[in-house]
Motif scaffolding. Structure first.
Motif, mmCIF file in Angstrom:
data_model
loop_
_atom_site.group_PDB
_atom_site.id
_atom_site.type_symbol
_atom_site.label_atom_id
_atom_site.label_comp_id
_atom_site.label_asym_id
_atom_site.label_seq_id
_atom_site.Cartn_x
_atom_site.Cartn_y
_atom_site.Cartn_z
ATOM 1 N N GLN A 3 1.037 -1.270 0.098
ATOM 2 C CA GLN A 3 -0.059 0.061 0.092
ATOM 3 C C GLN A 3 1.094 1.349 0.067
ATOM 4 O O GLN A 3 0.564 2.145 -0.642
ATOM 5 C CB GLN A 3 -1.009 0.014 1.102
ATOM 6 N N THR A 4 2.116 1.116 0.776
ATOM 7 C CA THR A 4 2.665 2.317 0.769
ATOM 8 C C THR A 4 3.482 2.574 -0.655
ATOM 9 O O THR A 4 3.494 3.895 -1.287
ATOM 10 C CB THR A 4 3.894 2.062 1.906
ATOM 11 N N ASP B 49 4.330 5.461 -5.642
ATOM 12 C CA ASP B 49 4.242 5.639 -6.869
ATOM 13 C C ASP B 49 3.415 6.487 -7.576
ATOM 14 O O ASP B 49 3.406 7.076 -8.652
ATOM 15 C CB ASP B 49 4.306 4.257 -7.421
ATOM 16 N N THR B 50 1.955 6.548 -6.878
ATOM 17 C CA THR B 50 1.058 7.226 -7.553
ATOM 18 C C THR B 50 1.265 8.663 -7.386
ATOM 19 O O THR B 50 1.243 9.542 -8.296
ATOM 20 C CB THR B 50 -0.316 6.975 -6.631
ATOM 21 N N ALA C 289 4.981 14.292 -11.452
ATOM 22 C CA ALA C 289 5.752 14.288 -12.867
ATOM 23 C C ALA C 289 4.789 14.783 -13.930
ATOM 24 O O ALA C 289 5.194 15.568 -14.643
ATOM 25 C CB ALA C 289 6.279 12.837 -12.941
ATOM 26 N N SER C 290 3.629 14.268 -13.796
ATOM 27 C CA SER C 290 2.604 14.597 -14.974
ATOM 28 C C SER C 290 2.270 16.133 -14.856
ATOM 29 O O SER C 290 2.289 16.856 -16.017
ATOM 30 C CB SER C 290 1.440 13.782 -14.801
ATOM 31 N N ARG C 291 2.247 16.532 -13.713
ATOM 32 C CA ARG C 291 1.976 18.128 -13.605
ATOM 33 C C ARG C 291 3.077 19.112 -13.906
ATOM 34 O O ARG C 291 3.091 19.818 -14.490
ATOM 35 C CB ARG C 291 1.702 18.186 -12.062
ATOM 36 N N GLU C 292 4.266 18.506 -13.539
ATOM 37 C CA GLU C 292 5.447 19.381 -13.986
ATOM 38 C C GLU C 292 5.782 19.183 -15.565
ATOM 39 O O GLU C 292 6.040 20.251 -16.039
ATOM 40 C CB GLU C 292 6.853 18.718 -13.142
#
Length: 216
Positions: free
Chosen positions: A187-188, A193-194, A200-203
């Motif tokens: 779960q961690t 990773d999420t 990364a997508s936002r950057e």
């Protein structure tokens, strides 16, 4: 699935070594034998293995190349002891935390501090990238034992062991330099990773927008 609560220990009684493959036979404790059948899953030092033969209390397991590469099971010799846990059933109590039996790596015991009724053990991870999944007060699997993470540095972490854990598992006999199987909390890992993917997508989106704005 497993719970990280070691149900007993077993002695390795024989090893059949082949190229990138081995079969080892473990003398199982009586309490783990009822209804044990071919194909059943049993965790050895936290690594999920499949029963290939049952001969009384002597039970055989096959270890493939990937298992030998990632875990400490390939280093075992006849007479060595392993932590054992049968696969969990739906009505079992989850006394530790849910574990898959998939070992991510081995860590080296870097430091042992012993005081009255307590022991603190420090582990050195082989790759710094794994440390992002090891969080203060988070869960971790140590040779199949569900434990809570204590202090964390950039390359090491520690756990605190009570006398019951030291007596019922193999950790009580471990020494400096020994290799221990590590399973991080799934779960961690999923959360970390999420979050990394979202950031990364936002950057990337911000960089693309900025580049577009700078065009003449």
């Amino acid at each position: 699935m497993f719970t990280g609560i070691v149900q007993g220990t077993g002695v390795l009684v024989s090893v059949d070594e082949k190229p990138n493959f081995r079969t080892h036979v473990v003398k199982m404790p009586p309490e783990l034998l009822p209804n044990l059948a071919l194909g059943a899953s049993v965790a050895h030092n936290g690594c999920c293995l499949t029963v290939t033969e049952v001969n009384g209390d002597l039970v055989s397991f096959d270890l493939i190349k990937e298992t030998l590469r990632l875990t400490n099971l390939g280093d075992l010799n006849v007479g060595d002891v392993v932590n054992l846990e049968r696969a969990a059933s739906f009505n079992d109590e989850i006394g530790g935390h849910l574990m898959s039996g998939h070992i991510i790596c081995t860590a080296e015991i870097a430091k042992i501090q012993t005081s009255e009724n307590n022991r603190q053990v420090w582990f050195r991870m082989p790759h710094a990238e794994y440390m992002k999944y090891i969080l203060h007060k988070g869960y971790i699997g140590i040779d199949g034992i569900s434990l809570t993470v204590g202090e964390v540095t950039t390359s090491r972490f520690c756990v605190h062991l009570i006398p019951e854990t030291l007596e019922r598992t193999t950790l009580g006999s471990k020494r400096l330099g020994d290799k221990i199987n590590i399973e991080i909390d799934p779960q961690t890992q999923a959360i970390v990773d999420t979050v990394e993917r979202v950031l990364a997508s936002r950057e990337a989106a911000m960089a693309a927008a900025q580049a577009l704005a700078e065009q003449p």
